[in-house]
Write an enzyme that holds these catalytic residues in place. Structure first.
Site, PDB file in Angstrom:
ATOM      1  N   LYS A 194       0.861  -1.177   0.000  1.00 35.35           N
ATOM      2  CA  LYS A 194       0.000   0.000   0.000  1.00 35.35           C
ATOM      3  C   LYS A 194       0.900   1.231   0.000  1.00 35.35           C
ATOM      4  O   LYS A 194       1.669   1.449   0.941  1.00 35.35           O
ATOM      5  CB  LYS A 194      -0.905  -0.003   1.234  1.00 35.35           C
ATOM      6  CG  LYS A 194      -1.774   1.239   1.323  1.00 35.35           C
ATOM      7  CD  LYS A 194      -2.757   1.162   2.465  1.00 35.35           C
ATOM      8  CE  LYS A 194      -3.581   2.431   2.545  1.00 35.35           C
ATOM      9  NZ  LYS A 194      -4.544   2.396   3.648  1.00 35.35           N
ATOM     10  N   LYS A 247      -2.119  -1.571  -3.891  1.00 38.29           N
ATOM     11  CA  LYS A 247      -2.993  -0.409  -3.855  1.00 38.29           C
ATOM     12  C   LYS A 247      -2.172   0.859  -3.959  1.00 38.29           C
ATOM     13  O   LYS A 247      -1.170   0.947  -3.247  1.00 38.29           O
ATOM     14  CB  LYS A 247      -3.756  -0.438  -2.524  1.00 38.29           C
ATOM     15  CG  LYS A 247      -4.675   0.708  -2.312  1.00 38.29           C
ATOM     16  CD  LYS A 247      -5.283   0.628  -0.934  1.00 38.29           C
ATOM     17  CE  LYS A 247      -6.058   1.904  -0.708  1.00 38.29           C
ATOM     18  NZ  LYS A 247      -6.368   2.109   0.661  1.00 38.29           N
TER      19      LYS A 247
END
Ligand code: PBG
Length: 327
Positions: A194, A247
């Site tokens: 992330k 992400k």
């Protein structure tokens, strides 16, 4: 011309093109992010995310009916509590907004698969994803809180938990906590790679979770890095992650590809709020064809190696699949 190889031959008709497609998509792999807010009678559009809403519990049936009718059977839940404090206590309260939403969905929409976002930023008064020590997010102290959040989600009936905080060691910590509490079959989907990304801007508006000072760069990843994503994925898999996630998605297709090449667990990609809002805004201005752009970007995320796609366009994509526009 004696051309032996004519790649165009397989592109001569729609039927043939569909037959030889390398990437297949399915509604089963779509996950829709859902914002549940404390209060009553609330269904408010998120200003920076046209077409996306925050729902109070009594309004949730509106979106759940639409989702189930469209054949989207998986949601990832985000809670927006009325009360925030320094330790995000609403996040692990058994009567918190997410816990109540889980129980509601389990009771009235038993076919819906519930994933929960495990994080503190929507619940802390300072907006950071953990417990502060001065201005630094204390890693190990935060783990204890993440454990409590994950266990309370499982107790409420969550099918899967997805920690998005990016603390070190959280996957092992949460796995052991879930096992201890008897939830051995609740999988952990790790937000493994992330990145600290500007593409989360509209989400922070939606969830009221922007940090009140500083940024998230001491825990989320630096977007200059590629090998670090592999390190994070390998650690999470070793710690017991059942699914790993990359992400954002669209600017990180290279990372999705590499992660999918090396990992032996399913790979999820989160096409984040900024990716949604960019397409929406460009389509509204007449610069892009929304339907075609949504189809192309989703298929490209799968082509890069994603097995699961978390997207605000989940319902639109389900419709495009039904209509044979992608498939
Ligand atoms: C953290 C979390 C965020 C997103 C999902 N989980 C925000 C952040 O890290 O600041 C972003 C999702 C999106 O932009 O769509 N709880």
């Amino acid at each position: 011309m004696d051309l032996l190889f004519r790649p165009r031959r397989l592109r001569t008709s729609e039927t043939l093109r569909k037959m030889v497609r390398e990437t297949r998509v399915s509604k089963q792999s779509l996950v829709y992010p859902l914002f549940a807010v404390d209060g009553e009678g609330i269904m408010e559009e998120i200003p920076s995310m046209e077409g996306q809403y925050r729902y109070s519990l009594d309004q949730l049936s509106v979106i759940l009916n639409q989702l189930t009718a469209a054949g989207v059977s998986k949601v990832i839940l985000f809670g927006i509590p009325a009360l925030k404090d320094s330790c995000g206590s609403q996040a692990y309260d058994d009567n918190g907004i997410v816990q109540r939403t889980i129980r509601y969905i389990r009771e009235y929409y038993p076919s819906v698969y519930i994933i929960t976002d495990v994080c503190m930023c929507e619940y802390t008064s300072h907006g950071h994803c953990g417990i502060l020590d001065g201005e630094y997010v204390d890693n190990d102290k935060t783990l204890e809180y993440l454990n409590r959040i994950a266990v309370s989600h499982a107790r409420a009936g969550a099918h899967m938990v997805a920690p998005s905080d990016m603390m070190d060691g959280r996957i092992r910590s949460i796995r052991l906590a879930l096992d201890d509490a008897g939830y051995i079959n609740v999988p952990v989907m790790a937000y493994s790679a992330k990145y600290a990304s500007a593409f989360y801007g509209p989400f922070r508006d939606a969830a009221g979770s922007a940090p009140s000072f500083g940024d998230r760069k001491s825990y989320q990843m630096d977007y200059h890095n590629r090998k670090e994503a592999i390190k994070e994925v390998e650690l999470d898999v070793a710690e017991g992650a059942d699914i790993v996630m990359v992400k954002p998605a669209l600017s990180y297709l290279d990372i999705i590809r590499e992660v999918s090449d090396i990992s032996d667990v399913p790979v999820a990609a989160y096409s984040v709020s900024g990716e949604y809002s960019m397409i929406k805004a460009a389509a509204k201005a007449g610069y892009l064809d929304e339907e075609k752009t949504v189809c192309e970007s989703a298929v490209c995320i799968y082509r890069a190696g994603a097995d699961i796609l978390i997207t605000y366009f989940a319902m639109d994509l389900a419709r495009y699949m039904d209509e044979g526009k992608i498939g």
